[in-house]
Write a protein that holds these residues in place. Structure first.
Motif, short mmCIF file in Angstrom:
data_model
loop_
_atom_site.label_atom_id
_atom_site.label_comp_id
_atom_site.label_asym_id
_atom_site.label_seq_id
_atom_site.Cartn_x
_atom_site.Cartn_y
_atom_site.Cartn_z
N ILE A 1 0.92 -1.07 0.00
CA ILE A 1 0.03 0.04 0.12
C ILE A 1 0.83 1.15 0.06
CG2 ILE A 1 -1.54 1.21 1.37
CD1 ILE A 1 -2.99 -1.26 2.16
N PHE A 2 1.95 1.27 0.65
CA PHE A 2 2.64 2.57 1.02
C PHE A 2 4.01 2.41 0.05
CE2 PHE A 2 0.69 1.97 4.96
CZ PHE A 2 -0.21 3.01 5.05
N SER A 3 4.06 1.54 -0.98
CA SER A 3 5.34 1.26 -2.02
C SER A 3 6.05 2.67 -2.11
CB SER A 3 5.09 0.66 -3.04
OG SER A 3 4.18 1.43 -3.90
N TYR A 4 5.30 3.76 -2.44
CA TYR A 4 6.15 4.98 -2.83
C TYR A 4 6.78 5.51 -1.41
CZ TYR A 4 6.33 9.92 -3.20
OH TYR A 4 6.89 11.10 -3.14
N PHE A 5 6.16 5.74 -0.63
CA PHE A 5 6.67 6.17 0.67
C PHE A 5 7.40 5.54 1.59
CE2 PHE A 5 2.23 8.07 -0.10
CZ PHE A 5 2.79 9.32 0.00
N THR A 6 7.54 4.40 1.16
CA THR A 6 8.67 3.30 1.95
C THR A 6 10.11 3.67 1.60
OG1 THR A 6 8.07 1.30 0.93
CG2 THR A 6 7.05 1.79 3.04
N LEU A 7 10.16 4.11 0.11
CA LEU A 7 11.36 4.47 -0.29
C LEU A 7 12.02 5.69 0.19
CD1 LEU A 7 10.14 4.07 -4.16
CD2 LEU A 7 11.39 2.58 -2.71
N ILE A 8 11.25 6.50 1.01
CA ILE A 8 11.81 7.71 1.54
C ILE A 8 12.40 7.39 2.93
CG2 ILE A 8 11.20 9.92 2.50
CD1 ILE A 8 8.72 9.82 0.52
N SER A 9 13.54 7.74 3.11
CA SER A 9 14.34 7.58 4.18
C SER A 9 13.42 7.82 5.71
CB SER A 9 15.65 8.31 4.27
OG SER A 9 16.32 8.01 5.56
N GLY A 10 13.19 6.92 6.45
CA GLY A 10 12.52 7.08 7.79
C GLY A 10 10.98 6.95 7.80
N MET A 11 10.55 6.90 6.51
CA MET A 11 9.17 6.95 6.42
C MET A 11 8.45 5.60 7.02
SD MET A 11 7.50 9.74 5.58
CE MET A 11 6.16 9.13 5.10
N GLU A 12 9.03 4.40 6.66
CA GLU A 12 8.49 2.90 7.07
C GLU A 12 8.47 3.13 8.40
OE1 GLU A 12 9.25 -1.61 6.24
OE2 GLU A 12 10.56 -0.35 5.31
N LYS A 13 9.40 3.37 9.32
CA LYS A 13 9.12 3.57 10.71
C LYS A 13 8.11 4.51 11.32
CE LYS A 13 11.83 4.43 14.84
NZ LYS A 13 13.05 4.58 15.55
N GLN A 14 7.94 5.68 10.72
CA GLN A 14 6.83 6.36 10.98
C GLN A 14 5.56 5.97 10.65
OE1 GLN A 14 6.86 10.80 10.28
NE2 GLN A 14 8.66 10.24 8.99
N LEU A 15 5.41 5.36 9.61
CA LEU A 15 4.18 4.66 9.23
C LEU A 15 3.71 3.54 10.16
CD1 LEU A 15 4.75 4.59 5.28
CD2 LEU A 15 2.76 5.95 6.46
N CYS A 16 4.57 2.60 10.26
CA CYS A 16 4.44 1.28 11.20
C CYS A 16 4.12 1.96 12.73
CB CYS A 16 5.63 0.49 11.25
SG CYS A 16 6.01 -0.38 9.83
N GLN A 17 4.74 2.99 13.14
CA GLN A 17 4.47 3.55 14.61
C GLN A 17 3.06 4.20 14.49
OE1 GLN A 17 7.87 6.09 15.21
NE2 GLN A 17 8.73 4.38 16.16
N ALA A 18 2.68 4.83 13.48
CA ALA A 18 1.35 5.55 13.22
C ALA A 18 0.21 4.56 13.49
CB ALA A 18 1.49 6.64 12.22
#
Length: 166
Positions: A1-18
């Motif tokens: 779902i978040f394939s575009y955003f997970t390419l951005i440094s630090g976004m995967e962690k923010q998405l998981c936490q949120a």
């Protein structure tokens, strides 16, 4: 779902936490008094795309698939009956674009409704840093309800190239 955003440094962690934070808070408290999300980023960074993707992931992750979802700009919401909107979306998700444009009166109505809501409506505010600071400064009780936050950074050239490839 978040394939575009997970390419951005630090976004995967923010998405998981949120996502996990919102899930836990909604599970423990079926009001809208906690577990709501702020998405902060500059114009053109994909805040609305991220908010829409977050709603899909949240609904799937919490077994609320098929829940109602709505998106509205703050300036339009200021003209609406907020109570009727909450009834329409009960148990679903509401995305408010350009949240800094919310009037003090609308923020106060939203805050009261979020405390009374018994279906666990997820509210997502999106705007740039100044807009988020402006809306959060209107009512401290309202600001406390937004326990999750995602900050979309300004893109590097490499991230823009990766986005184009995706």
């Amino acid at each position: 779902i978040f394939s575009y955003f997970t390419l951005i440094s630090g976004m995967e962690k923010q998405l998981c936490q949120a996502l996990e934070g919102a899930r836990q808070r909604k599970k423990n408290n079926m009001t809208s008094a906690a577990g709501n999300l702020v998405i902060q980023g500059s114009k053109g960074t994909g805040k609305t795309v991220l908010a829409t993707d977050f709603v899909k992931a949240f609904q799937k992750y919490t077994d609320r698939v098929g829940g109602k979802a709505g998106k509205i700009s703050a300036s339009v919401l200021n003209q609406k009956d907020v109570g009727k909107l909450f009834e329409t979306l009960e148990g679903g998700c509401l995305i408010i674009e350009r949240a800094g444009d919310l009037s003090r009166e609308t923020v106060e109505k939203l805050s009261g409704l979020m405390e009374k809501d018994t279906r666990g409506l997820l509210v997502i505010l999106e705007d740039d840093r100044d807009g988020i600071e402006k809306v959060m400064g209107r009512n401290a009780n309202f600001a406390k309800k937004f326990t999750e936050r995602i900050r979309i950074p300004i893109f590097t050239s490499d991230e823009l190239v990766a986005f184009a490839k995706v």
